[in-house]
Design a protein around this motif. Structure first.
Motif, short mmCIF file in Angstrom:
data_model
loop_
_atom_site.label_atom_id
_atom_site.label_comp_id
_atom_site.label_asym_id
_atom_site.label_seq_id
_atom_site.Cartn_x
_atom_site.Cartn_y
_atom_site.Cartn_z
N LEU A 110 0.83 -1.21 0.00
CA LEU A 110 0.00 0.00 0.00
C LEU A 110 0.86 1.26 0.00
N SER A 111 1.94 1.24 0.76
CA SER A 111 2.83 2.41 0.82
C SER A 111 3.45 2.69 -0.54
N LEU A 112 3.96 1.65 -1.18
CA LEU A 112 4.56 1.86 -2.50
C LEU A 112 3.53 2.29 -3.53
N PHE A 113 2.34 1.69 -3.47
CA PHE A 113 1.28 2.09 -4.39
C PHE A 113 0.93 3.56 -4.21
N LEU A 114 0.78 3.99 -2.96
CA LEU A 114 0.43 5.39 -2.70
C LEU A 114 1.55 6.34 -3.14
N MET A 115 2.79 5.95 -2.89
CA MET A 115 3.91 6.81 -3.32
C MET A 115 3.94 6.95 -4.84
N ILE A 116 3.80 5.85 -5.53
CA ILE A 116 3.81 5.88 -7.00
C ILE A 116 2.61 6.69 -7.50
N HIS A 117 1.46 6.45 -6.94
CA HIS A 117 0.25 7.15 -7.34
C HIS A 117 0.38 8.66 -7.12
N MET A 118 0.91 9.05 -5.98
CA MET A 118 1.06 10.47 -5.67
C MET A 118 2.16 11.12 -6.51
N ASN A 119 3.20 10.37 -6.84
CA ASN A 119 4.28 10.94 -7.65
C ASN A 119 3.89 11.10 -9.12
#
Length: 123
Positions: A110-119
């Motif tokens: 979830l953390s990686l998904f959110l970081m990628i999504h936000m970037n």
């Protein structure tokens, strides 16, 4: 940076809360309510991973050289941490090991998904 982190933390907290409700109710339904602590241990390990990775990347932006060594040390420390946490969980029981591993994978994913999504600019 603070604004981005606060949005990230809010979204991650909400997503983890929803996932924890689902997994927690499943654990209670099968009589393993005491495994909630193992789930949180998996979450905590993943959050240490994410924090360490973000901190090292942030530090790399200010270093002129030696960045590769910093990243390799960070990766080695994260792998040792994961090994130790999973080793302790495995010595307790197989169920604890599985729940810790599931908690780690869910939180880290979830953390990686959110970081990628936000970037990608889809804030």
């Amino acid at each position: 940076m603070k604004q981005l982190l606060s949005v990230f933390v809010k979204r991650l907290s909400l997503a983890l809360g929803i996932v924890t409700l689902g997994i927690g109710s499943w654990l209670f339904a099968r009589g393993g309510g005491m495994l909630i602590a193992a789930l949180f241990l998996g979450y905590l390990t993943a959050l240490v991973f994410v924090w360490n990775q973000a901190w090292r990347l942030w530090r790399l932006t200010f270093l002129q050289k030696g960045g590769k060594r910093q990243m390799l040390w960070g990766m080695a420390l994260r792998m040792v941490l994961l090994f130790l946490v999973l080793l302790v969980a495995a010595t307790i029981s197989a169920d604890v090991f599985h729940v810790v591993a599931i908690g780690f994978l869910i939180c880290y994913g979830l953390s990686l998904f959110l970081m990628i999504h936000m970037n990608l600019g889809k804030k």
